[in-house]
Structures are given as structure tokens and as C-alpha cells.
Write a protein that holds these residues in place. Structure first.
Motif, PDB file in Angstrom:
ATOM      1  N   GLU A  30       0.809  -1.218   0.000  1.00 18.68           N
ATOM      2  CA  GLU A  30       0.000   0.000   0.000  1.00 18.68           C
ATOM      3  C   GLU A  30       0.846   1.273   0.000  1.00 18.68           C
ATOM      4  O   GLU A  30       0.347   2.363  -0.233  1.00 18.68           O
ATOM      5  CB  GLU A  30      -0.907   0.029   1.241  1.00 18.68           C
ATOM      6  CG  GLU A  30      -1.945  -1.089   1.277  1.00 18.68           C
ATOM      7  CD  GLU A  30      -2.855  -1.045   0.060  1.00 18.68           C
ATOM      8  OE1 GLU A  30      -3.533  -0.014  -0.133  1.00 18.68           O
ATOM      9  OE2 GLU A  30      -2.861  -2.024  -0.716  1.00 18.68           O
ATOM     10  N   SER A  31       2.130   1.103   0.300  1.00 19.41           N
ATOM     11  CA  SER A  31       2.983   2.286   0.440  1.00 19.41           C
ATOM     12  C   SER A  31       3.471   2.787  -0.923  1.00 19.41           C
ATOM     13  O   SER A  31       3.958   2.019  -1.746  1.00 19.41           O
ATOM     14  CB  SER A  31       4.172   1.935   1.343  1.00 19.41           C
ATOM     15  OG  SER A  31       5.232   2.824   1.112  1.00 19.41           O
ATOM     16  N   VAL A  32       3.309   4.085  -1.153  1.00 23.99           N
ATOM     17  CA  VAL A  32       3.767   4.714  -2.405  1.00 23.99           C
ATOM     18  C   VAL A  32       4.579   5.950  -2.033  1.00 23.99           C
ATOM     19  O   VAL A  32       4.070   6.875  -1.401  1.00 23.99           O
ATOM     20  CB  VAL A  32       2.567   5.149  -3.283  1.00 23.99           C
ATOM     21  CG1 VAL A  32       3.056   5.878  -4.529  1.00 23.99           C
ATOM     22  CG2 VAL A  32       1.703   3.950  -3.652  1.00 23.99           C
ATOM     23  N   GLU A  33       5.851   5.955  -2.433  1.00 20.84           N
ATOM     24  CA  GLU A  33       6.673   7.137  -2.171  1.00 20.84           C
ATOM     25  C   GLU A  33       7.352   7.569  -3.467  1.00 20.84           C
ATOM     26  O   GLU A  33       7.769   6.726  -4.268  1.00 20.84           O
ATOM     27  CB  GLU A  33       7.740   6.822  -1.128  1.00 20.84           C
ATOM     28  CG  GLU A  33       7.205   6.757   0.289  1.00 20.84           C
ATOM     29  CD  GLU A  33       8.336   6.525   1.272  1.00 20.84           C
ATOM     30  OE1 GLU A  33       8.555   7.394   2.118  1.00 20.84           O
ATOM     31  OE2 GLU A  33       9.000   5.467   1.158  1.00 20.84           O
ATOM     32  N   VAL A  34       7.481   8.878  -3.638  1.00 17.39           N
ATOM     33  CA  VAL A  34       8.144   9.399  -4.835  1.00 17.39           C
ATOM     34  C   VAL A  34       9.172  10.454  -4.416  1.00 17.39           C
ATOM     35  O   VAL A  34       8.882  11.315  -3.582  1.00 17.39           O
ATOM     36  CB  VAL A  34       7.122  10.015  -5.820  1.00 17.39           C
ATOM     37  CG1 VAL A  34       7.824  10.541  -7.065  1.00 17.39           C
ATOM     38  CG2 VAL A  34       6.064   8.980  -6.219  1.00 17.39           C
ATOM     39  N   GLY A  35      10.368  10.340  -4.980  1.00 16.43           N
ATOM     40  CA  GLY A  35      11.421  11.322  -4.720  1.00 16.43           C
ATOM     41  C   GLY A  35      11.623  12.193  -5.950  1.00 16.43           C
ATOM     42  O   GLY A  35      11.505  11.714  -7.076  1.00 16.43           O
ATOM     43  N   TYR A  36      11.927  13.475  -5.735  1.00 15.23           N
ATOM     44  CA  TYR A  36      12.045  14.421  -6.848  1.00 15.23           C
ATOM     45  C   TYR A  36      13.415  15.087  -6.889  1.00 15.23           C
ATOM     46  O   TYR A  36      13.964  15.448  -5.849  1.00 15.23           O
ATOM     47  CB  TYR A  36      10.985  15.518  -6.728  1.00 15.23           C
ATOM     48  CG  TYR A  36       9.590  14.962  -6.834  1.00 15.23           C
ATOM     49  CD1 TYR A  36       8.967  14.838  -8.059  1.00 15.23           C
ATOM     50  CD2 TYR A  36       8.926  14.511  -5.689  1.00 15.23           C
ATOM     51  CE1 TYR A  36       7.702  14.297  -8.164  1.00 15.23           C
ATOM     52  CE2 TYR A  36       7.654  13.965  -5.780  1.00 15.23           C
ATOM     53  CZ  TYR A  36       7.047  13.860  -7.023  1.00 15.23           C
ATOM     54  OH  TYR A  36       5.802  13.315  -7.124  1.00 15.23           O
TER      55      TYR A  36
END
Ligand SMILES: Cc1cc2nc3c(=O)[nH]c(=O)nc-3n(C[C@H](O)[C@H](O)[C@H](O)COP(=O)(O)OP(=O)(O)OC[C@H]3O[C@@H](n4cnc5c(N)ncnc54)[C@H](O)[C@@H]3O)c2cc1C
Ligand code: FES
Ligand code: FES
Lengths: 278, 170
Positions: free
Chosen positions: A204-210
Motif C-alpha cells: 500500500e505504500s507509495v513514495e516518490v522522490g524528486y
């Protein structure tokens, strides 16, 4: 376009390098030189001394450890990109490295050097931050581990002390069933990105780095957000900035577009590799 | 202020040279000014244009982003070292001549070194791979079409040379 004069040391061990750094407050470490030499040539930096770590044996190791892969300070981008171990343990690392400069720069530049250089437009600091990796540093008071969350303090500024040397970086392994993806938009392939995004999905975990959005690498948690709202949810946590390369509005648009794309392709990656394992 | 000088032994195109230079001497300047190997060209001096690309232990690197003092433990090959011992052109050089891969020639040394290493690692590149091989080098006058053609022609010349030396056996 020539560097100002500096003293040059070429120590044969980490201990010797640390000792030299401790004796000269205005010294800088020279690794691949692919960021430092341009700064010196343009006289944006003029350290009194360079401590060249290229003659220190053993620093170029790439080793699989429990729970991840450790990359030595002299492992060149090209060696890390070509390493089957790295690709197997944490595929996000080569996905992102393929966007770091051109092959010729990657032949000399080091992955750890890029982490310490702390350019918010660089790919690898974002990858380390997203994965929750760390950097091991050696200094007069011994060795310590700096987690990525404490490494980046400002634009081009890491929390390394001036008399410390980064000896390796640790990238955690990809968990079974998890997926990763990397995408960026640059004017030309190999240029610094106008905006780049790396995604990590795990259940369920969604992480995005920019990268290139703020002045430090930034990771946002998008768990539980509807697919259609991903871009706006990310923007709510980001403040894209204007510079000569792109306006804030254009960056915001790229965040909207790239966020959905990377999350989708990280999910696809997870699905494909789950099938492959069966 | 007198600047400290370092004795540096550089191995370039198989020959060993002793020079005395300040630490800030870029490898590109050491090659051009101290060794008089002016084939290596200098355009931007910050790693972007690729004109200064030389081979360091066989791998293409920017000579403008290395100091001569750091180059001591390496074998350096410049464009002068690509030509065969009898003075004849290497397949990559030959292909540039045949395909009109240069006009002013300023960028050419960097392309030749880069492509020489590229074709060694990938002797039969696809069109896309040929384009990718030169993506880190800038040319301001020829344009890239003929340079890509030269990469592909050099690959052909290389494979012809390999077949003829192995007596046609494959
Ligand atoms: C034309 C060009 C295009 C590029 N494009 C990109 C790109 O698209 N994306 C990208 O991420 N990078 C890009 N780079 C930069 C490249 O990735 C560098 O290799 C990298 O940023 C720095 O690594 P280095 O080993 O060359 O470090 P250096 O240049 O030697 O050092 C950089 C800084 O880090 C410090 N440092 C380095 N290693 C250590 C250590 N072990 N301990 C303590 N301090 C250390 C140095 O003191 C210095 O301040 C580009 C470079 C060029 C020339
Ligand atoms: S002169 Fe070295 S890359 Fe342009
Ligand atoms: S031939 Fe003139 S710049 Fe390339």
C-alpha cells in the motif's frame, strides 16, 4: 578557466587522508573531479589544498551485504551501472544512473562523490533518500553512519564535516514484491534534468522522490492517494522553484505528469517481476 | 608567490614522459603545452563539449577534468596514438575521412577517441547505439549525420579488418 593554485596531497590510506584534512581547514577531497574540477576552473571554488583519494586502495569495492549493496567511494558511476549485483539487489540504482551525465563522465565520476556533492539536480541523492540509504564517513573521531534523511542540509551542502571522508554508501535492497521506476525530463539526454522522479511502491505504500524541484532532494509519501490525484497530491507537498532552466509553473506541470507515470511504471515493474518469479 | 611544482611521469601513447608542473595543471594542458601533443583540443574546459576526450587505461575521459598529477598511474592514449605505427589511419579515422565526418576538425579528436573505445566494446552497434556512442560530444559545424555514418562505416572497416586477419574464418 584555470584553477587557482592549491597544494596537492595524494594519501595512500584513509587514516592518512583524515589526518591531512584535519591539518588544513580549507582542504577539499578530490574523487572523480567531474563536479569539483569545473568549479575550480570557473573559480567558483578555490580551496587551499586538494586531498586526492584516488590512490587509496580498496575504496572501489561494490559489495552485496545483508539487506542491500554497499558502494565504495572510488566506485565509478560506470562500474556501478554495469554491476549485475547492484542491478539484482536494487534495480533503481542502475535505472537512475543511466541518466547521470554521459558515459565519458561516468567513467571517472564516482557515485559516492555525487551523493556528497549534494546537487538537488542530481539523480543519486534522490535515490538514496527515497530508499532510506546511508553514507559511512571516516573522520578524526572515528567512523559514523549518516542516514540519507540527515545528509542533505541545503543546496550543494551535505552534513559531512570538513575533515571527514565518505568511504561508502549503502543502498537498501528492493523488498520482494516491491517495484521501482525512474523518469526524468532533460533538454538533451545526459543533461541535468528539469525535473526527475523516482518511485518506490511496496504494497500500500507509495513514495516518490524528486530532483530539480526543490533545493534539496525531496521525498513525498503518496500512500492511499487515488491514481488520478497523484500529481496534485505531490504538488501539495512541494514548492517548485523558478530558475534559468525552467519556470516554477513548468516544473509543476512536469511534477503532475511524471508522478503518475513513475508510480504506474513502478507498479508494472513489481507485477512483471512477480510473474517472472513464479 | 612561487607555486610548488611536482615531478610527474605520464605514460602517453606508450611512451613515458617526465614533466614538472604545478598541481593545477589540467591533463589537457599538460598534453598540449608540456608534451606538445596538440591533437587533444580544448573547447569548454568544463566537461561539456568532449573535444578534450582521451583514453585513460582505454576508457574515454575528459582531459580537462583531470589534473596531470592525478594521471600518474594510468596509460593515456591521445588522438595521436590512434594512428597505426606505419602512419596509416585507424578504421575510425579512415571512416571520418570517407564519410565527411569533419569540417573544421576542432571536435574531431574527442569523437575519434570516444568512438575508438565505443567500437572496441561494441563492434557492431545498431543505428541507435551509434548515435548514443557520440551523445556526449558536441560538433558545431559538421552536424551529426555524417559522424553517425562514420561510426557505422568504422564498424564495417573494423569487421573487414578482423575477417581478413583471421583469413575469412568467422
Ligand atoms: C558534463 C557533465 C554533466 C553531468 N551531468 C550530471 C547529471 O546529469 N547528473 C548528475 O548527478 N551528475 C552529473 N554530473 C556530475 C557527475 O555525476 C559527478 O561525477 C558527481 O557529481 C561527483 O562525483 P565525483 O567523483 O566526480 O566528485 P568530485 O568532483 O571529485 O567531488 C565533488 C564534491 O564532493 C566531495 N567529495 C567527493 N567524494 C568525496 C568523499 N569520498 N568524501 C568526502 N567528500 C567527497 C568533493 O570534495 C567535492 O566537494 C555531470 C558532470 C559533468 C562534467
Ligand atoms: S574541453 Fe574538456 S569537455 Fe570541453
Ligand atoms: S568539425 Fe567543426 S566542430 Fe565538429
Amino acid at each position: 578557466m584555470k584553477p587557482a593554485p592549491f597544494d596537492y596531497r595524494r594519501p595512500g590510506s584513509i587514516a592518512e587522508a583524515v589526518q591531512i584534512l584535519a591539518g588544513e581547514p580549507n582542504a577539499k577531497v578530490l574523487a572523480g573531479g567531474q563536479s569539483l574540477v569545473p568549479l575550480l576552473s570557473m573559480r567558483l571554488a578555490a580551496p587551499a589544498m586538494l586531498v586526492d583519494i584516488n590512490a587509496i586502495p580498496g575504496l572501489d569495492a561494490i559489495e552485496v551485504e545483508d539487506g542491500g549493496v554497499r558502494i565504495g567511494a572510488l566506485a565509478r558511476h560506470a562500474a556501478v551501472l554495469a554491476s549485475p549485483d547492484v542491478r539484482r539487489v536494487q534495480p533503481l540504482v542502475p535505472m537512475a544512473l543511466a541518466h547521470v551525465a554521459h558515459a565519458t563522465i561516468r567513467n571517472r565520476g564516482t557515485t559516492v562523490g555525487s551523493l556528497i556533492h549534494a546537487d538537488a539536480a542530481a539523480e543519486m541523492p534522490v535515490v538514496l533518500s527515497l530508499l532510506g540509504g546511508s553514507v559511512d564517513v571516516d573522520g578524526p573521531s572515528g567512523r559514523r553512519t549518516i542516514p540519507a534523511s540527515e545528509l542533505y542540509v541545503g543546496p550543494l551542502e551535505s552534513s559531512l564535516h570538513h575533515d571527514e571522508i565518505a568511504v561508502s554508501a549503502f543502498f537498501p535492497a528492493l523488498a520482494p514484491g516491491a517495484g521501482v521506476a525512474f523518469q526524468e525530463l532533460a533538454r538533451r539526454h545526459g543533461d541535468y534534468a528539469l525535473v526527475g522522479a523516482a518511485a518506490l511502491v511496496e504494497g500500500e505504500s507509495v513514495e516518490v522522490g524528486y530532483l530539480s524541484v526543490s533545493d534539496v532532494p525531496t521525498v513525498v509519501d503518496l500512500s492511499g492517494v487515488d491514481d488520478a490525484d497523484l500529481g496534485e497530491a505531490a504538488l501539495a507537498q512541494l514548492e517548485p522553484a523558478d530558475d534559468i532552466h525552467a519556470t516554477a509553473a513548468y516544473r509543476a506541470q512536469l511534477v503532475r505528469v511524471l508522478t503518475g507515470k513513475v508510480v504506474r511504471s513502478a507498479r508494472e515493474w513489481a507485477d512483471q517481476h512477480a510473474e517472472g518469479a513464479r | 608567490m612561487s607555486e610548488e611544482l611536482h615531478d610527474v611521469r605520464l605514460t602517453v601513447n606508450g611512451a613515458s614522459h617526465e614533466i614538472r608542473v604545478p598541481a593545477r595543471r589540467l591533463l589537457s594542458d599538460a598534453l598540449r603545452h608540456d608534451l606538445r601533443l596538440t591533437g587533444t583540443h580544448v573547447g569548454c574546459e568544463h566537461g561539456v563539449c568532449g573535444a578534450c576526450t582521451v583514453l585513460v587505461d582505454g576508457e574515454p575521459m575528459r582531459a580537462c577534468l583531470m589534473f596531470a598529477v592525478s594521471a600518474v598511474d594510468h596509460e593515456i592514449t591521445t588522438v595521436e596514438g590512434l594512428t597505426h605505427a606505419d602512419g596509416s589511419l585507424s578504421p575510425v579515422q579512415q571512416a571520418f575521412a570517407e564519410c565527411h565526418g569533419l569540417q573544421c576538425g576542432f571536435c574531431t579528436p574527442g569523437f575519434l577517441t570516444t568512438i575508438t573505445a565505443g567500437l572496441r566494446d561494441n563492434p557492431q552497434p545498431t543505428h541507435e547505439e551509434a548515435r548514443d556512442m557520440i551523445a556526449g560530444n558536441l560538433c558545431r559545424c559538421t552536424g551529426y549525420q555524417n559522424i553517425v555514418k562514420a561510426v557505422e562505416r568504422a564498424a564495417e572497416l573494423g569487421s573487414e579488418a578482423r575477417t581478413s586477419t583471421t583469413g575469412g574464418a568467422s
